[in-house]
Design a protein around this motif. Structure first.
Motif, PDB file in Angstrom:
ATOM      1  N   HIS A 210     -53.043  -3.661  26.770  1.00 21.86           N
ATOM      2  CA  HIS A 210     -51.597  -3.840  26.808  1.00 21.86           C
ATOM      3  C   HIS A 210     -50.954  -2.809  25.883  1.00 21.86           C
ATOM      4  O   HIS A 210     -51.329  -2.707  24.703  1.00 21.86           O
ATOM      5  CB  HIS A 210     -51.209  -5.250  26.356  1.00 21.86           C
ATOM      6  CG  HIS A 210     -52.001  -6.334  27.020  1.00 21.86           C
ATOM      7  ND1 HIS A 210     -51.623  -6.915  28.204  1.00 21.86           N
ATOM      8  CD2 HIS A 210     -53.177  -6.927  26.667  1.00 21.86           C
ATOM      9  CE1 HIS A 210     -52.517  -7.821  28.551  1.00 21.86           C
ATOM     10  NE2 HIS A 210     -53.474  -7.844  27.635  1.00 21.86           N
ATOM     11  N   ASN A 211     -49.995  -2.061  26.417  1.00 20.41           N
ATOM     12  CA  ASN A 211     -49.239  -1.083  25.637  1.00 20.41           C
ATOM     13  C   ASN A 211     -47.770  -1.469  25.624  1.00 20.41           C
ATOM     14  O   ASN A 211     -47.214  -1.835  26.664  1.00 20.41           O
ATOM     15  CB  ASN A 211     -49.378   0.330  26.215  1.00 20.41           C
ATOM     16  CG  ASN A 211     -50.783   0.884  26.034  1.00 20.41           C
ATOM     17  OD1 ASN A 211     -51.483   0.502  25.111  1.00 20.41           O
ATOM     18  ND2 ASN A 211     -51.191   1.770  26.930  1.00 20.41           N
ATOM     19  N   THR A 212     -47.148  -1.369  24.472  1.00 22.03           N
ATOM     20  CA  THR A 212     -45.719  -1.647  24.344  1.00 22.03           C
ATOM     21  C   THR A 212     -45.000  -0.351  23.988  1.00 22.03           C
ATOM     22  O   THR A 212     -45.372   0.324  23.023  1.00 22.03           O
ATOM     23  CB  THR A 212     -45.458  -2.710  23.258  1.00 22.03           C
ATOM     24  OG1 THR A 212     -46.151  -3.901  23.607  1.00 22.03           O
ATOM     25  CG2 THR A 212     -43.976  -3.015  23.151  1.00 22.03           C
ATOM     26  N   MET A 213     -43.981  -0.019  24.741  1.00 23.64           N
ATOM     27  CA  MET A 213     -43.203   1.195  24.504  1.00 23.64           C
ATOM     28  C   MET A 213     -41.992   0.845  23.636  1.00 23.64           C
ATOM     29  O   MET A 213     -41.161   0.025  24.012  1.00 23.64           O
ATOM     30  CB  MET A 213     -42.738   1.796  25.830  1.00 23.64           C
ATOM     31  CG  MET A 213     -43.812   1.808  26.918  1.00 23.64           C
ATOM     32  SD  MET A 213     -45.301   2.736  26.467  1.00 23.64           S
ATOM     33  CE  MET A 213     -44.702   4.401  26.642  1.00 23.64           C
ATOM     34  N   LEU A 214     -41.932   1.472  22.457  1.00 32.56           N
ATOM     35  CA  LEU A 214     -40.873   1.122  21.522  1.00 32.56           C
ATOM     36  C   LEU A 214     -39.496   1.579  21.985  1.00 32.56           C
ATOM     37  O   LEU A 214     -38.508   0.876  21.805  1.00 32.56           O
ATOM     38  CB  LEU A 214     -41.175   1.746  20.150  1.00 32.56           C
ATOM     39  CG  LEU A 214     -42.247   1.045  19.310  1.00 32.56           C
ATOM     40  CD1 LEU A 214     -42.399   1.769  17.988  1.00 32.56           C
ATOM     41  CD2 LEU A 214     -41.889  -0.402  19.084  1.00 32.56           C
ATOM     42  N   TYR A 215     -39.418   2.746  22.612  1.00 31.08           N
ATOM     43  CA  TYR A 215     -38.105   3.303  22.886  1.00 31.08           C
ATOM     44  C   TYR A 215     -37.344   2.524  23.954  1.00 31.08           C
ATOM     45  O   TYR A 215     -36.120   2.564  24.006  1.00 31.08           O
ATOM     46  CB  TYR A 215     -38.219   4.779  23.293  1.00 31.08           C
ATOM     47  CG  TYR A 215     -38.840   5.019  24.640  1.00 31.08           C
ATOM     48  CD1 TYR A 215     -38.057   5.149  25.782  1.00 31.08           C
ATOM     49  CD2 TYR A 215     -40.212   5.145  24.775  1.00 31.08           C
ATOM     50  CE1 TYR A 215     -38.630   5.383  27.020  1.00 31.08           C
ATOM     51  CE2 TYR A 215     -40.792   5.370  25.999  1.00 31.08           C
ATOM     52  CZ  TYR A 215     -39.995   5.492  27.121  1.00 31.08           C
ATOM     53  OH  TYR A 215     -40.568   5.718  28.345  1.00 31.08           O
ATOM     54  N   ASN A 216     -38.067   1.805  24.843  1.00 26.42           N
ATOM     55  CA  ASN A 216     -37.348   1.003  25.839  1.00 26.42           C
ATOM     56  C   ASN A 216     -37.858  -0.440  25.905  1.00 26.42           C
ATOM     57  O   ASN A 216     -37.504  -1.186  26.807  1.00 26.42           O
ATOM     58  CB  ASN A 216     -37.456   1.646  27.224  1.00 26.42           C
ATOM     59  CG  ASN A 216     -38.896   1.770  27.690  1.00 26.42           C
ATOM     60  OD1 ASN A 216     -39.812   1.252  27.054  1.00 26.42           O
ATOM     61  ND2 ASN A 216     -39.091   2.447  28.807  1.00 26.42           N
ATOM     62  N   GLN A 217     -38.686  -0.850  24.935  1.00 24.24           N
ATOM     63  CA  GLN A 217     -39.158  -2.228  24.794  1.00 24.24           C
ATOM     64  C   GLN A 217     -39.897  -2.730  26.050  1.00 24.24           C
ATOM     65  O   GLN A 217     -39.912  -3.917  26.327  1.00 24.24           O
ATOM     66  CB  GLN A 217     -37.988  -3.171  24.484  1.00 24.24           C
ATOM     67  CG  GLN A 217     -37.240  -2.822  23.217  1.00 24.24           C
ATOM     68  CD  GLN A 217     -36.080  -3.764  22.963  1.00 24.24           C
ATOM     69  OE1 GLN A 217     -36.016  -4.853  23.501  1.00 24.24           O
ATOM     70  NE2 GLN A 217     -35.147  -3.346  22.135  1.00 24.24           N
ATOM     71  N   SER A 218     -40.498  -1.830  26.799  1.00 22.97           N
ATOM     72  CA  SER A 218     -41.250  -2.239  27.983  1.00 22.97           C
ATOM     73  C   SER A 218     -42.736  -2.287  27.648  1.00 22.97           C
ATOM     74  O   SER A 218     -43.182  -1.749  26.635  1.00 22.97           O
ATOM     75  CB  SER A 218     -41.006  -1.266  29.137  1.00 22.97           C
ATOM     76  OG  SER A 218     -41.524   0.014  28.812  1.00 22.97           O
ATOM     77  N   SER A 219     -43.509  -2.936  28.501  1.00 22.99           N
ATOM     78  CA  SER A 219     -44.948  -3.039  28.292  1.00 22.99           C
ATOM     79  C   SER A 219     -45.667  -2.698  29.586  1.00 22.99           C
ATOM     80  O   SER A 219     -45.155  -2.930  30.679  1.00 22.99           O
ATOM     81  CB  SER A 219     -45.332  -4.446  27.823  1.00 22.99           C
ATOM     82  OG  SER A 219     -44.971  -5.403  28.796  1.00 22.99           O
ATOM     83  N   THR A 220     -46.849  -2.153  29.441  1.00 21.04           N
ATOM     84  CA  THR A 220     -47.691  -1.829  30.595  1.00 21.04           C
ATOM     85  C   THR A 220     -49.054  -2.475  30.410  1.00 21.04           C
ATOM     86  O   THR A 220     -49.509  -2.703  29.293  1.00 21.04           O
ATOM     87  CB  THR A 220     -47.858  -0.306  30.751  1.00 21.04           C
ATOM     88  OG1 THR A 220     -48.454   0.229  29.555  1.00 21.04           O
ATOM     89  CG2 THR A 220     -46.518   0.363  30.992  1.00 21.04           C
TER      90      THR A 220
END
Length: 660
Positions: A210-220
């Motif tokens: 699980h990866n969380t993207m800080l700049y748009n608060q999305s997760s993959t």
């Protein structure tokens, strides 16, 4: 005669033979008392005593205790109680040995262990050599503490670890209990050694990152590896067995190592006399050889079947007929193996809701060169745990669930109008028309030969489910002109049921789904506040004030709920829309214009939702609305599905009086 008023069952069972010394008597008495307390057995026994006494006293006034005991021992309740206590004490064997097995189980899991049953304790100790995580992420603004979880599945039992921080050598130290008795149809007596040795149910490990993207608060979510482990080697060990499982990549990367997992396996209660290692190895080798022989025979049959099919007409060899496909472990499987009747429990209430849920699951990330671009077709266990699906996996998961709901469901393999390969689901039935289900959108289309259709399915080469396989041998393979009367041998060539039965699973699957999240009103409200703040700031930059009408915002809720119901049911719910229109007529002032922009998202980022609004022309017009007495309205509705899937419906609206 005085009745036994204290522990009648204890006296009844006290006559049982006991080969143990007197020092074990307290333990036996404790086991008897524990079994009596279960399921109110003491109340049942007391009532049996009264019934027996009343019946015997009517015939003989000199009633003896031995006669009452003899009658009670003949009843099913007492026999069952004796059997349970006996199996518990016999299986214990060495008292110190059982205490040792029980002590290694964490206290929070011990309540799951019942006497008279065999369990397997699986502990994931740590990971090693996860080479993709040798270096910390160099761009902390992009990813925030990537983690992974591991699903452990044995038949209908499924556990998931807590999130584990990604590193080269991650520490896990999480253990789980699996009930082996339940895998033998809840056999009433404790499993014998032969039963355990014949329990051909491997441990499946599914590792997901699980990866969380800080700049748009999305997760993959990314499927890292799927591995299987045969636990039966523990039968040849005293105490625990520590095994190392090599994790390999997925699909085309199945030869690329991902890392190692160290596991500890413990059989509870342990065997007093372990099986010889050579016997276990021979059993596993025999099963492997039988499976290899079945595959060899089926491949030989499939070649002969394909030869007969292609020789029937010259153009049949070019049709999109798929007999084998690559699974997540790089193994070629018969396509019917990917479909299994799946009874998904109470979290999905209808076939339509299941179709909607599958359409919302994220898509599997395509593999990049040099490993190739072929996406694997995930087996049912991996598809549920991965939470990301390939196009073909969506079809097999949907078909499996529809079969579980009792529908006559099939997978169709063919092409789209663009010429690209594609698969979808067909349902047939004596009381329903042929219906196509598109797994990626949840849409459904009625099929009638020769009629104009709204879908973009161009050709169909074969159809199959968990039991049967048919290839299209009609003059034309165009979907709009095809008949799906599969029983017509001149239109469809089927494989032998005896041949397909050797490769497919006959029993239904009961893999439990993770329940939907509870409706978090606080979180939804906070999301709505953040989105309002972004709108206010945007209008402030344009020197415009912002007023939100809470009453108008509340009126938007029924419309959002009707949109989700429409997505599930596939048709417009006129009643709900009529109520929404009537509410607007009473709420929007005369001479004012009302505009609204509804949309849905599958992430939880207010910033991304705001960008979605501005990227739409009507959405930007509403946010940047100018006029007299401009008021805005905003409503957010979160819908929760199993496996952590959330769909959020958002509507931004405005009411204003045009100027000029």
């Amino acid at each position: 005669m005085p009745l036994m008023n204290k522990g009648p069952a204890t006296e009844v069972l006290g006559n049982c033979d006991n080969e143990e010394s007197a020092t074990t008597l307290p333990g036996l008495q404790e086991a008897i008392a524990r079994e009596i307390r279960r399921d109110n057995v003491d109340i049942v026994i007391n009532q049996l005593i009264r019934d027996v006494v009343a019946e015997e006293a009517a015939d003989d006034e000199s009633l003896k205790t031995e006669e009452v005991v003899s009658r009670l021992l003949q009843t099913g309740v007492i026999q069952n109680l004796v059997q349970r206590v006996t199996s518990t004490t016999i299986s214990d064997g060495n008292k110190g040995r059982i205490n040792l097995d029980f002590d290694v189980i964490p206290p929070q899991l011990r309540h799951e262990i019942l006497p008279g049953r065999h369990y397997l304790y699986v502990k994931i100790k740590k990971g090693r050599a996860f080479v993709d995580h040798l270096e910390p992420n160099s761009s902390p603004t992009i990813k925030n503490n990537p983690s992974f979880t591991i699903d452990i599945i044995m038949k209908a039992q499924r556990e998931r670890t807590n999130p584990i921080l990604c590193s080269c050598d991650p520490e896990v130290n999480q253990g789980f209990i699996f009930d082996l008795q339940a895998m033998q149809d809840n056999k009433s007596t404790i499993l014998e050694t032969s039963d355990l040795l014949g329990l051909n149910i491997p441990i499946t490990l599914v590792v997901v990152r699980h990866n969380t993207m800080l700049y748009n608060q999305s997760s993959t979510t990314t499927l890292l590896s799927v591995a299987t482990l045969d636990w039966r080697k523990v039968l040849s060990k005293l105490g625990s067995s520590v095994v190392t499982t090599r994790l390999m990549g997925v699909g085309s990367e199945s030869q690329v190592p991902v890392g190692l997992l160290d596991l500890e396996l413990i059989l509870v209660p342990g065997l007093t006399h372990p099986v010889e290692g050579q016997v276990v190895a021979e059993q596993l080798r025999s099963l492997e050889n039988r499976q290899a022989e079945k595959q060899r025979l089926f491949i030989a049959y499939a070649r002969q079947w394909w030869r007969e099919y292609t020789e029937a007409r010259t153009n049949l060899s070019s049709r999109p007929v798929r007999i084998f496909a690559m699974d997540e472990r790089g193994k070629n499987r018969f396509v019917c193996e990917f479909v299994q009747r799946f009874e998904c429990g109470s979290f999905l209430h209808s076939p339509q809701e299941a179709s909607r849920w599958i359409s919302l699951l994220p898509s599997f990330a395509s593999q990049q060169p040099p490993m190739g671009t072929i996406s694997p077709w995930l087996t049912l266990v991996s598809a549920i745990s991965a939470r990301t699906l390939t196009a073909d996996t969506r079809s097999s998961l949907l078909c499996s669930i529809l079969l579980g709901f009792g529908l006559n469901a099939w997978i169709c393999c063919g092409t789209r109008e663009s010429g690209l390969p594609h698969s979808w689901v067909l349902t047939r039935g004596p009381y329903t028309t042929d219906t196509f289900w598109e797994p990626s959108t949840g849409s459904r289309y009625i099929h009638k030969v020769g009629q104009k259709v709204l879908h973009d399915y161009a050709s169909v080469g074969c159809v199959f489910n968990n039991q049967k396989f048919y290839a299209n041998c009609q003059t034309s393979d165009k979907v709009s002109f095809c008949s799906f009367n599969l029983e017509e041998s001149c239109s469809w060539k089927g494989m032998s049921l005896n041949a397909t039965a050797t490769m497919t699973e006959k029993l239904p699957s009961f893999i439990p789904l993770i329940p939907p999240e509870s409706d978090n009103v606080i979180w939804t409200t906070d999301f709505q506040i953040q989105l309002k703040t972004l709108i206010i700031e945007h209008r402030g930059d344009m020197n415009m004030s912002t007023i939100f009408d809470e009453r108008l915002s509340h009126i938007l809720s029924p419309a959002l709920w009707s949109y989700e119901r429409e997505a599930i049911e596939g048709s417009c719910l006129g009643g709900s829309n009529e109520y929404f229109s009537a509410a607007l007529m009473h709420s929007v002032k005369d001479g004012h214009t009302f505009k609204a922009f509804p949309f849905h998202i599958k992430h939880k980022s207010p910033r991304r939702a705001f960008n979605n609004i501005l990227s739409s022309q009507i959405g930007r017009e509403i946010v940047e609305c100018r006029g007299d007495t401009v008021v805005l309205a905003l409503r957010v509705l979160a819908i929760y599905y199993p496996e952590g899937v959330t769909v959020m419906w958002i509507m931004i609206a405005c009411s204003f009086r045009p100027v000029g």
